[in-house]
Design an enzyme around this catalytic site. Structure first.
Site, PDB file in Angstrom:
ATOM      1  N   GLY A 111       0.826  -1.205   0.000  1.00  0.00           N
ATOM      2  CA  GLY A 111       0.000   0.000   0.000  1.00  0.00           C
ATOM      3  C   GLY A 111       0.853   1.244   0.000  1.00  0.00           C
ATOM      4  O   GLY A 111       2.014   1.226  -0.433  1.00  0.00           O
ATOM      5  N   SER A 112       0.279   2.324   0.492  1.00  0.00           N
ATOM      6  CA  SER A 112       0.963   3.615   0.425  1.00  0.00           C
ATOM      7  C   SER A 112       2.041   3.740   1.497  1.00  0.00           C
ATOM      8  O   SER A 112       2.024   3.040   2.509  1.00  0.00           O
ATOM      9  CB  SER A 112      -0.077   4.717   0.626  1.00  0.00           C
ATOM     10  OG  SER A 112      -0.696   4.556   1.895  1.00  0.00           O
ATOM     11  N   GLY A 117       2.078   2.441   5.301  1.00  0.00           N
ATOM     12  CA  GLY A 117       3.207   1.549   5.614  1.00  0.00           C
ATOM     13  C   GLY A 117       3.870   1.983   6.912  1.00  0.00           C
ATOM     14  O   GLY A 117       4.229   1.157   7.756  1.00  0.00           O
ATOM     15  N   GLU A 156       5.612  -3.403   0.959  1.00  0.00           N
ATOM     16  CA  GLU A 156       5.653  -3.176  -0.493  1.00  0.00           C
ATOM     17  C   GLU A 156       4.909  -1.876  -0.740  1.00  0.00           C
ATOM     18  O   GLU A 156       3.680  -1.854  -0.772  1.00  0.00           O
ATOM     19  CB  GLU A 156       4.958  -4.328  -1.244  1.00  0.00           C
ATOM     20  CG  GLU A 156       5.616  -5.681  -1.100  1.00  0.00           C
ATOM     21  CD  GLU A 156       6.916  -5.792  -1.874  1.00  0.00           C
ATOM     22  OE1 GLU A 156       7.308  -4.821  -2.553  1.00  0.00           O
ATOM     23  OE2 GLU A 156       7.553  -6.840  -1.781  1.00  0.00           O
ATOM     24  N   CYS A 182       1.917  -0.344  -9.198  1.00  0.00           N
ATOM     25  CA  CYS A 182       3.059   0.069  -8.365  1.00  0.00           C
ATOM     26  C   CYS A 182       4.327   0.178  -9.199  1.00  0.00           C
ATOM     27  O   CYS A 182       5.196   0.979  -8.905  1.00  0.00           O
ATOM     28  CB  CYS A 182       3.240  -0.902  -7.212  1.00  0.00           C
ATOM     29  SG  CYS A 182       3.411  -2.602  -7.734  1.00  0.00           S
TER      30      CYS A 182
HETATM   31  P1  NAD Z   1      -3.447   2.336   1.163  1.00  0.00           P
HETATM   32  O1  NAD Z   1      -2.177   2.463   1.942  1.00  0.00           O
HETATM   33  O2  NAD Z   1      -4.426   3.435   1.236  1.00  0.00           O
HETATM   34  O3  NAD Z   1      -4.240   1.016   1.622  1.00  0.00           O
HETATM   35  C1  NAD Z   1      -3.663  -0.261   1.564  1.00  0.00           C
HETATM   36  C2  NAD Z   1      -4.340  -1.170   2.573  1.00  0.00           C
HETATM   37  O4  NAD Z   1      -3.985  -0.755   3.893  1.00  0.00           O
HETATM   38  C3  NAD Z   1      -5.862  -1.141   2.519  1.00  0.00           C
HETATM   39  O5  NAD Z   1      -6.347  -2.456   2.646  1.00  0.00           O
HETATM   40  C4  NAD Z   1      -6.240  -0.311   3.735  1.00  0.00           C
HETATM   41  O6  NAD Z   1      -7.507  -0.606   4.264  1.00  0.00           O
HETATM   42  C5  NAD Z   1      -5.142  -0.725   4.703  1.00  0.00           C
HETATM   43  N1  NAD Z   1      -4.891   0.210   5.795  1.00  0.00           N
HETATM   44  C6  NAD Z   1      -5.162   1.525   5.865  1.00  0.00           C
HETATM   45  N2  NAD Z   1      -4.760   2.022   7.041  1.00  0.00           N
HETATM   46  C7  NAD Z   1      -4.196   1.009   7.736  1.00  0.00           C
HETATM   47  C8  NAD Z   1      -3.592   0.888   9.008  1.00  0.00           C
HETATM   48  N3  NAD Z   1      -3.455   1.931   9.821  1.00  0.00           N
HETATM   49  N4  NAD Z   1      -3.126  -0.319   9.401  1.00  0.00           N
HETATM   50  C9  NAD Z   1      -3.224  -1.393   8.582  1.00  0.00           C
HETATM   51  N5  NAD Z   1      -3.799  -1.346   7.372  1.00  0.00           N
HETATM   52  C10 NAD Z   1      -4.281  -0.159   6.935  1.00  0.00           C
HETATM   53  O7  NAD Z   1      -2.995   2.022  -0.324  1.00  0.00           O
HETATM   54  P2  NAD Z   1      -3.962   1.949  -1.592  1.00  0.00           P
HETATM   55  O8  NAD Z   1      -4.403   3.339  -1.891  1.00  0.00           O
HETATM   56  O9  NAD Z   1      -4.953   0.879  -1.398  1.00  0.00           O
HETATM   57  O10 NAD Z   1      -2.957   1.443  -2.714  1.00  0.00           O
HETATM   58  C11 NAD Z   1      -2.177   2.310  -3.458  1.00  0.00           C
HETATM   59  C12 NAD Z   1      -0.751   2.299  -2.965  1.00  0.00           C
HETATM   60  O11 NAD Z   1      -0.246   0.967  -2.910  1.00  0.00           O
HETATM   61  C13 NAD Z   1       0.182   3.044  -3.891  1.00  0.00           C
HETATM   62  O12 NAD Z   1       1.089   3.816  -3.158  1.00  0.00           O
HETATM   63  C14 NAD Z   1       0.909   1.931  -4.612  1.00  0.00           C
HETATM   64  O13 NAD Z   1       2.142   2.281  -5.138  1.00  0.00           O
HETATM   65  C15 NAD Z   1       1.026   0.904  -3.547  1.00  0.00           C
HETATM   66  N6  NAD Z   1       1.243  -0.420  -4.116  1.00  0.00           N
HETATM   67  C16 NAD Z   1       2.463  -0.993  -3.965  1.00  0.00           C
HETATM   68  C17 NAD Z   1       2.710  -2.239  -4.505  1.00  0.00           C
HETATM   69  C18 NAD Z   1       4.053  -2.913  -4.338  1.00  0.00           C
HETATM   70  O14 NAD Z   1       4.117  -4.101  -4.512  1.00  0.00           O
HETATM   71  N7  NAD Z   1       5.109  -2.217  -4.001  1.00  0.00           N
HETATM   72  C19 NAD Z   1       1.696  -2.912  -5.200  1.00  0.00           C
HETATM   73  C20 NAD Z   1       0.475  -2.291  -5.344  1.00  0.00           C
HETATM   74  C21 NAD Z   1       0.251  -1.042  -4.793  1.00  0.00           C
END
Ligand code: NAD
Length: 524
Positions: free
Chosen positions: A226-227, A231, A248, A282
């Site tokens: 995620g973001s 993270g 990631e 990503c």
């Molecule tokens: P996000 O960080 O908003 O959410 C990701 C997940 O985290 C969701 O399921 C969300 O509900 C959960 N989440 C939110 N707050 C949390 C917390 N405090 N504790 C635990 N979990 C929590 O990301 P997004 O908007 O869903 O995805 C986009 C981002 O993901 C982009 O930055 C993208 O680059 C990244 N991404 C990275 C990869 C990789 O492999 N490096 C792959 C795909 C996406």
């Protein structure tokens, strides 16, 4: 806040309403998994793991083969589900979700055992002992997913987790929760037929707090995708229980087009790098760094191609090349970055605005003349925007490529293999692919992950499988000698004997070692 408003908000947090991002159509709702439920699901997963951890590799291969068969049998249905949930095109779903998942299963079946079987290593001085590295399952892996790849984000970590003997609890994104029940059924059908508990893989739905509950639930490892901002939250939460994590995160990947690159190859790599999944990738080519000598020809050709891209509902009547933005709020993020660049002097030679329709769209866009201080050169776009920057030399290209807080992947296009490798060697990123976009991901023996702000830890390949394990050091007897190593009681002269022994073993040169040996013998 009024009682009605509080009760409406609470209700909203108890369920997730799902919409098709390409049409805005309401799909239905799913329940939010509460923290108590998360803990109970994790404890059931732990029980299921006790049975699964004792299976051998051939049994795990059999189960993975069954999973592959299920995916192949239901590929069209899964694609349609992904398209409804994420708004991407059917081709993107087939090539970018079904195919990599199948390839991952194939690769794990083919080489997984080799990466996880016990490995003898030198026991050094201890010739009477045997040293072995063993790969034991950790237990329960907590997986937290973003919204861009509803199927692959789940299966990517679950396949190595299963093969190495773990159970998994997977929190899918609140923006792509509609597909969770069907993906759960995929696993349920496999475990029912194979004779294992369904609790080996459980998908849960919810917002951030459900993810946070999973991190703090006592799982043995967390794989968070995620973001960067979330993270950091996950890392802070996991510190409380010392739960290890793989992060990631996002990227701002550079694609460097050298002046000797094949023009058509570069143009199509760039189109793929920017417009696959409408840029919600990503590994997206977020910055095109194009050498002066090829810049004009590149911009002309890529513009011509991008102008022809059709956008719309991937399941509608018209054929489309680029789909929707999965998370509606992402349209505003992309729009703000494009507007900022244009206000500072950039030109949108293609697109540049929100798309039409009830769904969430941003037009396929190409920006040129983007000034260095534009936010879009530094912040992750995660949308269908090609940012083309002119570079003067290899040094300039490398400097710009590394001018970011991220470090996920990168691409170099050149017909000179040595030049491409020279540039690749200097890019700070988890991967570099020469003359193709992101194919490193299709070679599942290559580890996947980033450096710097893109996170740490690796999925895929040997490193990915071993990341799901307790890497255990085991020492056993080589011979049935049962001589006690007596350290107590300490005797006069023990210190000198130890010192002379160390000198004899590690002094530089034979003469120095012989002297130490002589002193040792005299002392004895
Ligand atoms: P996000 O960080 O908003 O959410 C990701 C997940 O985290 C969701 O399921 C969300 O509900 C959960 N989440 C939110 N707050 C949390 C917390 N405090 N504790 C635990 N979990 C929590 O990301 P997004 O908007 O869903 O995805 C986009 C981002 O993901 C982009 O930055 C993208 O680059 C990244 N991404 C990275 C990869 C990789 O492999 N490096 C792959 C795909 C996406």
């Amino acid at each position: 806040m009024s009682v009605e408003a509080v009760s409406a908000t609470t209700k909203l947090l108890e369920r997730i309403e799902c919409f098709d991002p390409a049409t805005g159509a309401y799909l239905g709702e799913v329940a939010v998994t509460t923290p108590d439920e998360v803990r109970s699901i994790v404890s059931c997963a732990r029980e299921a793991h006790q049975l699964w951890r004792n299976t051998d590799f051939s049994e795990r291969r059999r189960v993975l083969r069954m999973l592959m068969d299920q995916i192949l049998r239901h590929a069209d249905e899964l694609v349609e589900l992904i398209v409804r949930d994420a708004g991407k095109t059917r081709e993107n779903a087939m090539l970018g979700e079904i195919w990599p998942v199948c390839e991952k299963i194939r690769a794990t079946i083919a080489t997984g055992e080799r990466h996880l079987r016990p490995e003898r290593v030198s026991s050094g001085l201890l010739v009477h002992k045997q040293a072995t590295i063993e790969y034991h399952p950790l237990g329960v892996i907590g997986v937290i997913c973003p919204w861009n790849y509803p199927l692959q984000n789940v299966l990517g970590p679950v396949i190595p987790a299963l093969f190495s003997g773990n159970a998994s609890v997977v929190k899918v994104s609140e923006w792509t929760s509609w597909s969770a029940a069907r993906i759960q059924k995929l696993f349920d059908d496999v475990f029912d037929a194979a004779g294992y508990p369904r609790e080996l893989v459980t998908l849960i739905t919810g917002y951030g707090p459900t993810g946070a509950a999973l991190v703090g639930s006592g799982v043995d490892k967390v794989v968070f995708t995620g973001s960067m901002r979330n993270g950091q939250r996950v890392l802070a939460e996991s510190a409380k229980t010392l739960t290890p994590v793989i992060l990631e995160l996002g990227g701002k990947d550079a694609m460097i087009v050298c002046d000797d690159a094949d023009l058509e190859q570069a143009v199509h790599a760039a189109l793929a790098g920017v417009f696959i999944a409408a840029g919600q990738n990503c590994l997206a080519a977020e910055r095109l760094l194009v050498f002066d000598g090829i810049y004009d020809a590149f911009v002309a050709r890529v513009t011509e191609e991008a102008r022809g891209l059709r956008q719309g509902d991937p399941l509608g009547d018209a054929f489309v090349d680029v789909g929707a933005m999965t998370m509606p709020g992402q349209v505003a993020i992309v729009e703000a970055l494009v507007n900022d660049a244009v206000e500072r002097g950039a030109r949108a030679v293609v697109g540049g605005r929100r798309g039409e329709g009830p769904g969430s769209f941003f037009q396929p866009t190409i920006l040129v003349d983007v000034p260095d201080d534009a936010r879009i050169l530094h912040e992750e776009t995660f949308g269908p925007v090609m940012v083309v920057v002119r570079v003067a030399s290899e040094e300039d290209a490398v400097r710009r490529a590394n001018e970011t807080e991220y470090g996920l992947a990168s691409t170099v296009l050149s017909r000179d293999a040595r030049r491409a490798k020279r540039i690749a060697d200097q890019i700070i990123a988890g991967a570099t692919c020469v003359n193709d976009f992101a194919l490193t991901y299709m070679a599942q023996e290559l580890p996947f992950g980033g450096v710097r702000g893109s996170g740490f830890g690796r999925l895929n390949g040997r490193e990915g499988l071993r990341a799901m394990c307790n890497v255990k050091s085991v020492m056993t007897d080589r011979f049935p000698l049962h001589q006690p190593a007596k350290l107590y009681p300490v005797k006069r002269g023990d210190y000198e004997t130890a010192k002379r022994t160390i000198e004899m073993l590690y002094s530089d040169g034979l003469v120095a070692r012989a002297k130490a040996l002589w002193k040792l013998i005299r002392g004895a």
